[in-house]
Design a protein around this motif. Structure first.
Motif, PDB file in Angstrom:
ATOM      1  N   HIS A 140       0.761  -1.295  -0.093  1.00  0.00           N
ATOM      2  CA  HIS A 140      -0.348  -0.095   0.050  1.00  0.00           C
ATOM      3  C   HIS A 140       1.180   1.591   0.275  1.00  0.00           C
ATOM      4  O   HIS A 140       0.174   2.617   0.422  1.00  0.00           O
ATOM      5  N   ILE A 153      -4.660   1.898  -4.733  1.00  0.00           N
ATOM      6  CA  ILE A 153      -4.022   2.117  -3.685  1.00  0.00           C
ATOM      7  C   ILE A 153      -4.401   4.138  -2.809  1.00  0.00           C
ATOM      8  O   ILE A 153      -4.773   4.721  -2.167  1.00  0.00           O
ATOM      9  N   ASP A 177      -7.899   3.824  -1.338  1.00  0.00           N
ATOM     10  CA  ASP A 177      -7.409   3.258  -0.456  1.00  0.00           C
ATOM     11  C   ASP A 177      -7.812   4.855   0.778  1.00  0.00           C
ATOM     12  O   ASP A 177      -8.322   5.152   2.146  1.00  0.00           O
TER      13      ASP A 177
END
Length: 156
Positions: free
Chosen positions: A104, A137, A140
């Protein structure tokens, strides 16, 4: 002459903390957080569109790899799936944290994308996969999921 006693002004003890600039107002911190999330969301839309474009332009394999790399970072949860029932709500098992954090970090796919750009390798599905990874990513971060502490909780 006035004989009333007036309290003498008091001074706060000096310290390193007192020399620093005052903490930003809560509204300024909130505005910065919202701005960051909006920027991450715009970034997520860009990388999603780029991944779809690569899939359309270069065929099913590019689309498939973009989709797989879009979900792959969350498969790091499987590293410690047996430990999950013992964890607190929202806590990732500590054994899975290094894998989760590595998958991540936006710098990893960005570095690979830069490497892809400057090497003679020209395989569009690899680039599509990196676009999917960056989209994941970015989504998120836009929705408030960041890296984890070593104990497995969201970093604040």
């Amino acid at each position: 002459m006035n004989n009333t006693l007036t309290p003498a002004p008091t001074t706060a003890p000096t310290s390193a903390a007192a020399d620093r600039a005052p903490a930003p107002a809560p509204t300024a911190v909130r505005a910065l957080a919202v701005t960051r999330r909006v920027a991450w969301f715009a970034n997520a839309l860009f990388w999603s569109a780029f991944a779809v474009l690569e899939g359309v332009n270069h065929g099913w394999l590019a689309g498939l790899l973009a989709g797989l790399f879009f979900i792959a970072p969350d498969l790091t949860f499987l590293v410690a799936v047996r430990d999950a029932p013992k964890m607190a709500h929202g806590q990732l098992p500590p054994r899975a944290v290094p894998y989760y954090n590595a998958a991540h970090r936006a710098l990893v796919p960005l570095a690979l994308m830069a490497l892809y750009t400057f090497t003679p390798v020209a395989w569009a599905p690899a680039f599509a996969a990196l676009c999917g990874w960056l989209a994941h990513i970015s989504y998120d971060r836009a929705f408030g999921y960041g890296l984890r502490t070593k104990e497995g909780f969201q970093r604040g």
